[in-house]
Design a protein around this motif. Sequence first.
Motif, PDB file in Angstrom:
ATOM      1  N   GLY A 100       4.461  11.534   6.155  1.00 30.07           N
ATOM      2  CA  GLY A 100       5.183   9.357   6.225  1.00 30.07           C
ATOM      3  C   GLY A 100       6.465   9.428   6.549  1.00 30.07           C
ATOM      4  O   GLY A 100       6.842   8.172   6.412  1.00 30.07           O
ATOM      5  N   ASP A 101       7.795  10.010   7.980  1.00 27.93           N
ATOM      6  CA  ASP A 101       7.906   9.380   8.205  1.00 27.93           C
ATOM      7  C   ASP A 101       7.815   8.774   9.394  1.00 27.93           C
ATOM      8  O   ASP A 101       6.794   9.122  10.246  1.00 27.93           O
TER       9      ASP A 101
ATOM     10  N   LEU B  30      -3.835   6.490   1.672  1.00 21.09           N
ATOM     11  CA  LEU B  30      -2.951   6.705   2.524  1.00 21.09           C
ATOM     12  C   LEU B  30      -1.379   6.517   2.667  1.00 21.09           C
ATOM     13  O   LEU B  30      -1.290   7.172   1.465  1.00 21.09           O
ATOM     14  N   ARG B  31      -0.828   7.452   3.534  1.00 23.10           N
ATOM     15  CA  ARG B  31       0.994   7.688   3.238  1.00 23.10           C
ATOM     16  C   ARG B  31       2.040   6.718   3.834  1.00 23.10           C
ATOM     17  O   ARG B  31       3.006   6.548   3.375  1.00 23.10           O
ATOM     18  N   LEU B  47       9.366  -1.621  14.065  1.00 22.94           N
ATOM     19  CA  LEU B  47       9.098  -2.744  12.845  1.00 22.94           C
ATOM     20  C   LEU B  47       9.263  -2.149  11.227  1.00 22.94           C
ATOM     21  O   LEU B  47      10.619  -2.414  10.498  1.00 22.94           O
ATOM     22  N   PHE B  48       8.162  -1.969  10.743  1.00 24.44           N
ATOM     23  CA  PHE B  48       7.962  -1.863   9.260  1.00 24.44           C
ATOM     24  C   PHE B  48       7.593  -0.633   9.374  1.00 24.44           C
ATOM     25  O   PHE B  48       6.158   0.067   9.716  1.00 24.44           O
ATOM     26  N   THR B  49       7.866   0.002   8.016  1.00 23.40           N
ATOM     27  CA  THR B  49       6.557   0.970   7.262  1.00 23.40           C
ATOM     28  C   THR B  49       6.440   0.892   5.874  1.00 23.40           C
ATOM     29  O   THR B  49       6.879   0.622   4.622  1.00 23.40           O
ATOM     30  N   LEU B  50       5.014   0.349   5.309  1.00 22.20           N
ATOM     31  CA  LEU B  50       5.036   0.086   3.909  1.00 22.20           C
ATOM     32  C   LEU B  50       4.026   1.604   3.424  1.00 22.20           C
ATOM     33  O   LEU B  50       3.398   2.020   3.937  1.00 22.20           O
ATOM     34  N   TYR B  51       4.029   1.385   2.047  1.00 13.68           N
ATOM     35  CA  TYR B  51       3.596   2.813   1.248  1.00 13.68           C
ATOM     36  C   TYR B  51       2.883   2.272   0.121  1.00 13.68           C
ATOM     37  O   TYR B  51       2.210   3.483   0.353  1.00 13.68           O
ATOM     38  N   SER B  52       2.580   1.549  -0.276  1.00 15.14           N
ATOM     39  CA  SER B  52       1.676   1.454  -1.222  1.00 15.14           C
ATOM     40  C   SER B  52       1.480  -0.036  -1.334  1.00 15.14           C
ATOM     41  O   SER B  52       1.937  -2.074  -0.990  1.00 15.14           O
ATOM     42  N   ALA B  53       0.228  -0.812  -2.250  1.00 18.76           N
ATOM     43  CA  ALA B  53      -0.219  -1.935  -1.843  1.00 18.76           C
ATOM     44  C   ALA B  53       0.896  -3.113  -2.828  1.00 18.76           C
ATOM     45  O   ALA B  53       1.015  -2.301  -3.796  1.00 18.76           O
ATOM     46  N   LYS B  63       7.402 -10.239   8.487  1.00 19.23           N
ATOM     47  CA  LYS B  63       7.149 -10.211   7.148  1.00 19.23           C
ATOM     48  C   LYS B  63       5.794  -9.795   7.325  1.00 19.23           C
ATOM     49  O   LYS B  63       4.602  -9.753   7.847  1.00 19.23           O
ATOM     50  N   ALA B  64       6.308  -7.857   6.951  1.00 21.63           N
ATOM     51  CA  ALA B  64       4.346  -7.197   6.440  1.00 21.63           C
ATOM     52  C   ALA B  64       4.707  -7.467   5.232  1.00 21.63           C
ATOM     53  O   ALA B  64       4.916  -7.098   4.702  1.00 21.63           O
ATOM     54  N   THR B  65       3.062  -7.090   5.001  1.00 21.70           N
ATOM     55  CA  THR B  65       2.622  -7.101   3.208  1.00 21.70           C
ATOM     56  C   THR B  65       1.349  -6.452   3.970  1.00 21.70           C
ATOM     57  O   THR B  65       1.307  -5.781   4.329  1.00 21.70           O
ATOM     58  N   LEU B  66       1.107  -5.974   2.833  1.00 22.10           N
ATOM     59  CA  LEU B  66      -0.330  -5.063   2.508  1.00 22.10           C
ATOM     60  C   LEU B  66      -0.148  -4.592   1.537  1.00 22.10           C
ATOM     61  O   LEU B  66       0.178  -5.104   0.024  1.00 22.10           O
TER      62      LEU B  66
END
Lengths: 114, 110
Positions: A100-101, B30-31, B47-53, B63-66
């Motif tokens: 996850g990192d 998805l992690r 650039l970005f990390t997204l973790y949940s919807a 701008k990143a969306t998930l």
Amino acid sequence: GAGVSQTPSNKVTEKGKYVELRCDPISGHTALYWYRQSLGQGPEFLIYFQGTGAADDSGLPNDRFFAVRPEGSVSTLKIQRTERGDSAVYLCASSPQGAGDTQYFGPGTRLTVL
Amino acid sequence: EDQVTQSPEALRLQEGESSSLNCSYTVSGLRGLFWYRQDPGKGPEFLFTLYSAGEEKEKERLKATLTKKESFLHITAPKPEDSATYLCAVSPGSNYKLTFGKGTLLTVNP
């Protein structure tokens, strides 16, 4: 601070030769990854180290490829009996711990096998 | 098997012309979903990390969306220096490796 560094930046070798590619991760990062990127493709996973041990080497294409990380910092990717199909950019990444990192990438080594 | 599909493969915009890049994914648990920028001859730049919807993140003109099936990278009023290949990657719940898409080559003309 210093990012991930990789040497050499370019390597040209002849078919059948042995090559070593070096990766110096961000200081303090315990997780280290190797990827391979062919032209027009995204990076493909090769191997993942957590500390000194290879936690997942499922992406290594065959037994000509081997990687080590003896002291838990610098890693070396070793390719024996190189083939023309091994030509690609080899990318190294590191992350603070692991799952996850965010993985931070180095500039890559462009390997050309003639 | 985890899969990531990015579209379009290439996109040309005029400076100031806003648009979006798409990343569709299938992954077991998805992690994290990651966006990177890659300039020619360089390694991917995070650039970005997204973790949940439902999660959104912004940085300058990006701008990143998930959602549960896809992610969008929205580019507002782009500049020529935004020209690069944008890569999307997913990290599954079961392991640590990233699975990447092929990327979208963005060209912004002045």
